[in-house]
Scaffold this motif. Structure first.
Motif, mmCIF file in Angstrom:
data_model
loop_
_atom_site.group_PDB
_atom_site.id
_atom_site.type_symbol
_atom_site.label_atom_id
_atom_site.label_comp_id
_atom_site.label_asym_id
_atom_site.label_seq_id
_atom_site.Cartn_x
_atom_site.Cartn_y
_atom_site.Cartn_z
ATOM 1 N N PHE A 3 -1.103 12.754 37.473
ATOM 2 C CA PHE A 3 -0.823 13.354 38.416
ATOM 3 C C PHE A 3 -1.947 12.970 39.094
ATOM 4 O O PHE A 3 -1.958 12.784 40.543
ATOM 5 C CB PHE A 3 -1.013 15.098 38.908
ATOM 6 C CG PHE A 3 -1.081 15.862 39.932
ATOM 7 C CD1 PHE A 3 0.051 15.653 40.843
ATOM 8 C CD2 PHE A 3 -2.333 16.002 40.673
ATOM 9 C CE1 PHE A 3 -0.541 16.285 42.140
ATOM 10 C CE2 PHE A 3 -2.938 15.858 41.914
ATOM 11 C CZ PHE A 3 -1.601 16.440 42.375
ATOM 12 N N ALA A 4 -3.419 12.015 39.120
ATOM 13 C CA ALA A 4 -4.199 11.783 39.772
ATOM 14 C C ALA A 4 -4.291 10.122 39.803
ATOM 15 O O ALA A 4 -4.186 9.830 41.323
ATOM 16 C CB ALA A 4 -5.692 11.759 38.315
ATOM 17 N N TRP A 44 -1.270 10.404 43.112
ATOM 18 C CA TRP A 44 -2.018 10.733 43.816
ATOM 19 C C TRP A 44 -2.674 9.130 44.214
ATOM 20 O O TRP A 44 -2.644 9.229 45.557
ATOM 21 C CB TRP A 44 -2.793 11.216 44.028
ATOM 22 C CG TRP A 44 -3.388 12.416 45.316
ATOM 23 C CD1 TRP A 44 -5.153 10.880 45.451
ATOM 24 C CD2 TRP A 44 -2.949 13.459 46.293
ATOM 25 N NE1 TRP A 44 -4.991 12.169 46.701
ATOM 26 C CE2 TRP A 44 -3.866 13.010 47.523
ATOM 27 C CE3 TRP A 44 -2.538 13.911 46.100
ATOM 28 C CZ2 TRP A 44 -4.240 13.904 48.198
ATOM 29 C CZ3 TRP A 44 -2.311 14.886 47.053
ATOM 30 C CH2 TRP A 44 -3.012 14.735 48.371
ATOM 31 N N THR A 94 -2.054 12.526 30.233
ATOM 32 C CA THR A 94 -2.075 14.407 30.218
ATOM 33 C C THR A 94 -1.419 14.107 32.060
ATOM 34 O O THR A 94 -1.328 13.142 32.627
ATOM 35 C CB THR A 94 -3.425 14.736 30.171
ATOM 36 O OG1 THR A 94 -4.204 14.724 31.342
ATOM 37 C CG2 THR A 94 -3.815 14.014 28.793
ATOM 38 N N PRO A 95 -0.947 15.806 31.439
ATOM 39 C CA PRO A 95 -0.235 16.371 33.187
ATOM 40 C C PRO A 95 -1.794 15.556 33.970
ATOM 41 O O PRO A 95 -1.054 15.704 35.456
ATOM 42 C CB PRO A 95 -0.053 17.737 32.681
ATOM 43 C CG PRO A 95 0.151 17.987 31.787
ATOM 44 C CD PRO A 95 -0.664 16.620 31.185
ATOM 45 N N ARG A 96 -2.459 16.193 33.901
ATOM 46 C CA ARG A 96 -4.023 15.593 35.081
ATOM 47 C C ARG A 96 -3.863 13.775 34.916
ATOM 48 O O ARG A 96 -4.395 13.547 36.373
ATOM 49 C CB ARG A 96 -5.397 16.307 34.576
ATOM 50 C CG ARG A 96 -6.573 16.024 34.982
ATOM 51 C CD ARG A 96 -7.602 17.181 34.473
ATOM 52 N NE ARG A 96 -7.848 16.686 32.867
ATOM 53 C CZ ARG A 96 -8.934 17.703 32.408
ATOM 54 N NH1 ARG A 96 -9.248 18.055 32.736
ATOM 55 N NH2 ARG A 96 -8.718 17.284 30.898
ATOM 56 N N SER A 97 -4.499 13.111 34.006
ATOM 57 C CA SER A 97 -4.280 11.847 34.513
ATOM 58 C C SER A 97 -3.288 11.558 35.609
ATOM 59 O O SER A 97 -3.247 10.790 35.973
ATOM 60 C CB SER A 97 -4.471 11.652 33.313
ATOM 61 O OG SER A 97 -3.514 10.874 32.338
ATOM 62 N N TYR A 145 -11.453 13.572 38.111
ATOM 63 C CA TYR A 145 -10.404 13.727 37.449
ATOM 64 C C TYR A 145 -9.597 12.458 36.566
ATOM 65 O O TYR A 145 -9.162 12.821 35.792
ATOM 66 C CB TYR A 145 -8.639 14.032 38.578
ATOM 67 C CG TYR A 145 -9.262 15.809 38.687
ATOM 68 C CD1 TYR A 145 -9.044 17.067 38.011
ATOM 69 C CD2 TYR A 145 -8.698 16.552 40.259
ATOM 70 C CE1 TYR A 145 -9.015 18.656 38.241
ATOM 71 C CE2 TYR A 145 -8.646 17.611 41.046
ATOM 72 C CZ TYR A 145 -9.091 18.975 39.806
ATOM 73 O OH TYR A 145 -8.912 20.057 40.177
ATOM 74 N N HIS A 196 -11.617 12.102 33.601
ATOM 75 C CA HIS A 196 -11.412 13.078 31.996
ATOM 76 C C HIS A 196 -10.474 12.289 31.027
ATOM 77 O O HIS A 196 -11.288 12.419 30.103
ATOM 78 C CB HIS A 196 -10.581 14.040 32.562
ATOM 79 C CG HIS A 196 -11.920 15.265 33.334
ATOM 80 N ND1 HIS A 196 -12.722 16.169 32.663
ATOM 81 C CD2 HIS A 196 -12.023 15.964 34.824
ATOM 82 C CE1 HIS A 196 -13.172 16.553 33.596
ATOM 83 N NE2 HIS A 196 -12.774 16.708 34.577
ATOM 84 N N ASP A 197 -9.576 11.691 31.220
ATOM 85 C CA ASP A 197 -8.784 11.441 30.575
ATOM 86 C C ASP A 197 -8.573 9.938 29.979
ATOM 87 O O ASP A 197 -7.539 9.240 29.029
ATOM 88 C CB ASP A 197 -7.506 12.042 30.518
ATOM 89 C CG ASP A 197 -7.699 13.309 30.137
ATOM 90 O OD1 ASP A 197 -8.077 14.675 29.752
ATOM 91 O OD2 ASP A 197 -7.510 14.229 31.461
#
Length: 303
Positions: free
Chosen positions: A227-228, A231, A222-225, A38, A41-42
């Motif tokens: 959150f990753a 975590w 981004t929301p994905r980066s 994840y 990706h960004d």
């Protein structure tokens, strides 16, 4: 009442925390390969890791100040920095680069899962650590389980993996072996909180330098980066690593390293669910072999 003469007092049972800690560590650690998928990706892999190390360093140091955690000596700090470069900069850098260069998360986890065998053999030669025959059998079972699935995975995905990705994965294994052995030999007295912060600080310098040279600090929020990143910092860099270092202070390097036999199959299962990576019957066989192997390797060696 005193123990009767001639009788041996029973060994104290480990606490519930001590019993659960290895398996909590394995569960947390297995998610690292998903985070790598994840996170890249960004963001550039080294940029993501460098930011992660800076945040984790700052958080741990502030926590240490707030709780008056034990200080760290200059000697311990130097060895913490050296072990951190192996366990964090080299290991994580290799894993993230391999995944960003096309290696499936499950395959990266499986290759990384080979390091317990190297650690076990090297610890015997360098640290003089000895294992019982059943523990060597456990190491062998874990090794066989991992190798079988690595062969299966490479056969399935090998056409899409570059030589650079394979070299990065190999470098991650050697980095973890080196860091584990240094930590085991010189880190017994290292205070966990400040010592881990020093490990991260040293790794941050190397990773950020690599990010500047290799990627130009590429990170897109981004929301994905995000959150990753959250975590990676909270669960992996703080919770999982503190558990691992705590275990290394209590157990031989070979025993702690054997826990990594469990992560490949779990990571492969996570990759199958989240990314559609193939999870074959061989992965299930590897999980069973790894479970048996870890159970044998964690047995207490006789005096």
């Amino acid at each position: 009442t005193p123990v009767d003469e001639g009788r041996v007092a029973p060994a104290a049972r480990p606490s519930r925390v001590a019993q659960l800690a290895p398996f909590v560590f394995v569960l947390f650690w297995s998610t690292g390969f998903v985070v790598a998928k994840y996170g890249t990706h960004d963001a550039g892999p080294l940029t993501f890791l460098g930011i992660r190390m800076v945040i984790a360093t700052t958080g741990l140091w502030l926590f240490a100040r707030a709780t008056s955690a034990p200080p760290i000596s200059r000697t311990s700090a130097r060895w913490a920095a050296v072990s951190g470069l192996g366990m964090h900069a080299a290991y994580l850098g290799g894993v993230f680069l391999a995944i960003s260069w096309g290696m499936p998360a499950g395959v990266s986890a499986l290759i990384a899962g080979l390091h317990p065998v190297i650690t076990t053999v090297t610890a015997r030669a360098v640290l003089g650590e000895r294992l019982h025959r059943l523990q060597w059998l456990g190491v062998g079972l874990g090794f066989i389980g991992v190798v079988v699935v690595v062969i299966d995975k490479v056969r399935t995905h090998g056409g899409g993996m570059s030589a650079g990705a394979l070299l990065a994965a190999a470098a991650s294994v050697l980095g973890m072996v080196f860091g584990t052995l240094v930590q085991r030999r010189h880190g017994r007295e290292m205070p966990l909180i400040r010592g881990t912060a020093v490990q991260y600080a040293a790794s941050a310098v190397v990773l950020l330098l690599g990010a500047w040279v290799h990627e130009g600090f590429r990170f897109t929020p981004t929301p994905r980066s995000m959150f990753a990143l959250a975590w990676a910092v909270l669960v992996l860099s703080i919770a999982a690593v503190l558990i691992m270092l705590w275990l290394l202070q209590r157990h031989a390097a070979a025993k702690v390293s054997s826990l990594f036999f469990l992560t490949p199959a779990l990571s492969a299962a996570e990759g199958a669910v989240l990314f559609g990576e193939r999870f074959s019957v061989l992965a299930l066989v590897a999980l069973v072999a790894a479970l048996v192997g870890v159970a044998l390797t964690l047995r207490v060696s006789p005096n």
